[in-house]
Design a protein around this motif. Structure first.
Motif, PDB file in Angstrom:
ATOM      1  N   ILE B  39      28.971  18.731  19.565  1.00  0.00           N
ATOM      2  CA  ILE B  39      28.176  17.493  19.509  1.00  0.00           C
ATOM      3  C   ILE B  39      28.808  16.514  18.513  1.00  0.00           C
ATOM      4  O   ILE B  39      29.002  15.328  18.809  1.00  0.00           O
ATOM      5  CB  ILE B  39      26.716  17.810  19.128  1.00  0.00           C
ATOM      6  CG1 ILE B  39      26.025  18.572  20.253  1.00  0.00           C
ATOM      7  CG2 ILE B  39      25.954  16.523  18.782  1.00  0.00           C
ATOM      8  CD1 ILE B  39      24.669  19.152  19.875  1.00  0.00           C
ATOM      9  N   ALA B  40      29.181  17.035  17.339  1.00  0.00           N
ATOM     10  CA  ALA B  40      29.778  16.148  16.327  1.00  0.00           C
ATOM     11  C   ALA B  40      31.084  15.546  16.846  1.00  0.00           C
ATOM     12  O   ALA B  40      31.302  14.334  16.792  1.00  0.00           O
ATOM     13  CB  ALA B  40      30.015  16.926  15.031  1.00  0.00           C
ATOM     14  N   ASN B  42      32.091  15.033  19.823  1.00  0.00           N
ATOM     15  CA  ASN B  42      31.916  14.073  20.925  1.00  0.00           C
ATOM     16  C   ASN B  42      31.380  12.729  20.439  1.00  0.00           C
ATOM     17  O   ASN B  42      31.297  11.783  21.211  1.00  0.00           O
ATOM     18  CB  ASN B  42      31.008  14.664  22.001  1.00  0.00           C
ATOM     19  CG  ASN B  42      31.719  15.739  22.799  1.00  0.00           C
ATOM     20  OD1 ASN B  42      32.945  15.710  22.917  1.00  0.00           O
ATOM     21  ND2 ASN B  42      30.972  16.697  23.331  1.00  0.00           N
ATOM     22  N   HIS B  43      31.021  12.652  19.158  1.00  0.00           N
ATOM     23  CA  HIS B  43      30.555  11.382  18.581  1.00  0.00           C
ATOM     24  C   HIS B  43      31.547  10.817  17.571  1.00  0.00           C
ATOM     25  O   HIS B  43      31.219   9.885  16.825  1.00  0.00           O
ATOM     26  CB  HIS B  43      29.188  11.583  17.894  1.00  0.00           C
ATOM     27  CG  HIS B  43      28.052  11.761  18.830  1.00  0.00           C
ATOM     28  ND1 HIS B  43      27.739  12.984  19.376  1.00  0.00           N
ATOM     29  CD2 HIS B  43      27.178  10.865  19.368  1.00  0.00           C
ATOM     30  CE1 HIS B  43      26.699  12.843  20.178  1.00  0.00           C
ATOM     31  NE2 HIS B  43      26.340  11.587  20.222  1.00  0.00           N
ATOM     32  N   LEU B  44      32.765  11.412  17.540  1.00  0.00           N
ATOM     33  CA  LEU B  44      33.771  10.958  16.588  1.00  0.00           C
ATOM     34  C   LEU B  44      35.059  10.594  17.335  1.00  0.00           C
ATOM     35  O   LEU B  44      35.384  11.220  18.341  1.00  0.00           O
ATOM     36  CB  LEU B  44      34.066  12.070  15.571  1.00  0.00           C
ATOM     37  CG  LEU B  44      32.977  12.347  14.543  1.00  0.00           C
ATOM     38  CD1 LEU B  44      33.156  13.724  13.912  1.00  0.00           C
ATOM     39  CD2 LEU B  44      32.948  11.248  13.468  1.00  0.00           C
ATOM     40  N   ASP B  70      32.219   9.705   8.072  1.00  0.00           N
ATOM     41  CA  ASP B  70      31.810   9.707   9.488  1.00  0.00           C
ATOM     42  C   ASP B  70      31.570  11.145   9.951  1.00  0.00           C
ATOM     43  O   ASP B  70      30.586  11.432  10.637  1.00  0.00           O
ATOM     44  CB  ASP B  70      32.904   9.091  10.367  1.00  0.00           C
ATOM     45  CG  ASP B  70      33.104   7.609  10.093  1.00  0.00           C
ATOM     46  OD1 ASP B  70      32.253   7.012   9.385  1.00  0.00           O
ATOM     47  OD2 ASP B  70      34.138   7.055  10.555  1.00  0.00           O
ATOM     48  N   GLU B  74      28.003  12.642  11.340  1.00  0.00           N
ATOM     49  CA  GLU B  74      27.837  13.217  12.690  1.00  0.00           C
ATOM     50  C   GLU B  74      27.465  14.699  12.631  1.00  0.00           C
ATOM     51  O   GLU B  74      26.729  15.193  13.472  1.00  0.00           O
ATOM     52  CB  GLU B  74      29.114  13.024  13.514  1.00  0.00           C
ATOM     53  CG  GLU B  74      29.427  11.584  13.850  1.00  0.00           C
ATOM     54  CD  GLU B  74      28.250  10.853  14.500  1.00  0.00           C
ATOM     55  OE1 GLU B  74      27.433  11.508  15.200  1.00  0.00           O
ATOM     56  OE2 GLU B  74      28.115   9.639  14.267  1.00  0.00           O
ATOM     57  N   ALA B  78      24.283  16.380  14.358  1.00  0.00           N
ATOM     58  CA  ALA B  78      24.484  17.523  15.276  1.00  0.00           C
ATOM     59  C   ALA B  78      23.682  18.736  14.802  1.00  0.00           C
ATOM     60  O   ALA B  78      23.047  19.425  15.609  1.00  0.00           O
ATOM     61  CB  ALA B  78      25.974  17.855  15.336  1.00  0.00           C
ATOM     62  N   THR B  81      20.117  18.171  15.721  1.00  0.00           N
ATOM     63  CA  THR B  81      19.931  18.283  17.174  1.00  0.00           C
ATOM     64  C   THR B  81      19.865  19.748  17.593  1.00  0.00           C
ATOM     65  O   THR B  81      18.959  20.160  18.324  1.00  0.00           O
ATOM     66  CB  THR B  81      21.113  17.603  17.906  1.00  0.00           C
ATOM     67  OG1 THR B  81      21.215  16.253  17.449  1.00  0.00           O
ATOM     68  CG2 THR B  81      20.931  17.625  19.408  1.00  0.00           C
TER      69      THR B  81
END
Lengths: 92, 92
Positions: B39-40, B42-44, B70, B74, B78, B81
Motif C-alpha cells: 500500500i505504501a 503504491n502511493h510513492l 513521504d 505513507e 498504510a 489501513t
C-alpha cells in the motif's frame, strides 16, 4: 511472502519480447538494458502486490491493455533516450 | 546488473526501524507487513536505479529528508489501513 511490482514484470517481458527478441535496440549490453528499464519504470505507476495474491492479480494485469500500452510507450521513450546518450563505455 | 527501486529500500528500512522494531504495528504477521509495504509503495513515486550506480545514489537518497518524510507519511496511512481491515485469517 514478498512484495512484487507488477509493472516491473510487464516492463521486463515487453522489453524482451518487443525489443531484445526482435533486435530493435541500438545496443543491448547490460548497462543499456538496465538503464532503459529504470527510465521506463520511473515513468510508470507502481503496482505492488504481496505475492500470495500476486499470481491471479499479475495475470489480470497482463491482459490489461491500458497498462501494456503505457509500458510500450515508456519503453519506446526510454530506448530512444538511452540510444541517443548511452552510459556504457564505447567498445566495451 | 539489475534495477532496484530505492523507494522500496527506504520503505523496508523505515518499516523495520520505525514500526516493527518499536512494536508499533497492531499485527506484524507476514501478510500484514507485506500489505503495508504494498500500500505504501503504491502511493510513492518509484526511484529505479541500475545497480552499478545504485550504491552512491541509494546513500544520497537515504539522507534525502523529503523522500524519507513521504515514506513515513505513507507508512502511517498504510499501517492504519491494514490495522482497520487486515487480510490475515484471525488467530492464524
Amino acid at each position: 511472502m514478498a512484495v512484487v511490482n507488477v509493472t516491473e514484470l510487464l516492463v521486463q517481458s515487453a522489453l524482451k519480447d518487443a525489443y531484445i527478441g526482435k533486435g530493435r535496440l541500438t545496443c543491448d549490453c547490460a548497462r543499456c538494458v538496465e538503464d532503459i528499464k529504470a527510465i521506463a519504470l520511473n515513468h510508470l505507476p507502481p503496482h505492488y502486490v504481496s505475492t500470495d495474491q500476486g499470481v491471479a492479480y499479475v495475470k489480470a494485469q497482463y491482459i490489461d491493455p491500458q497498462l501494456q500500452s503505457d509500458v510500450l510507450r515508456e519503453l519506446a521513450f526510454a530506448a530512444q533516450t538511452v540510444s541517443s546518450s548511452p552510459r556504457h563505455i564505447e567498445g566495451s
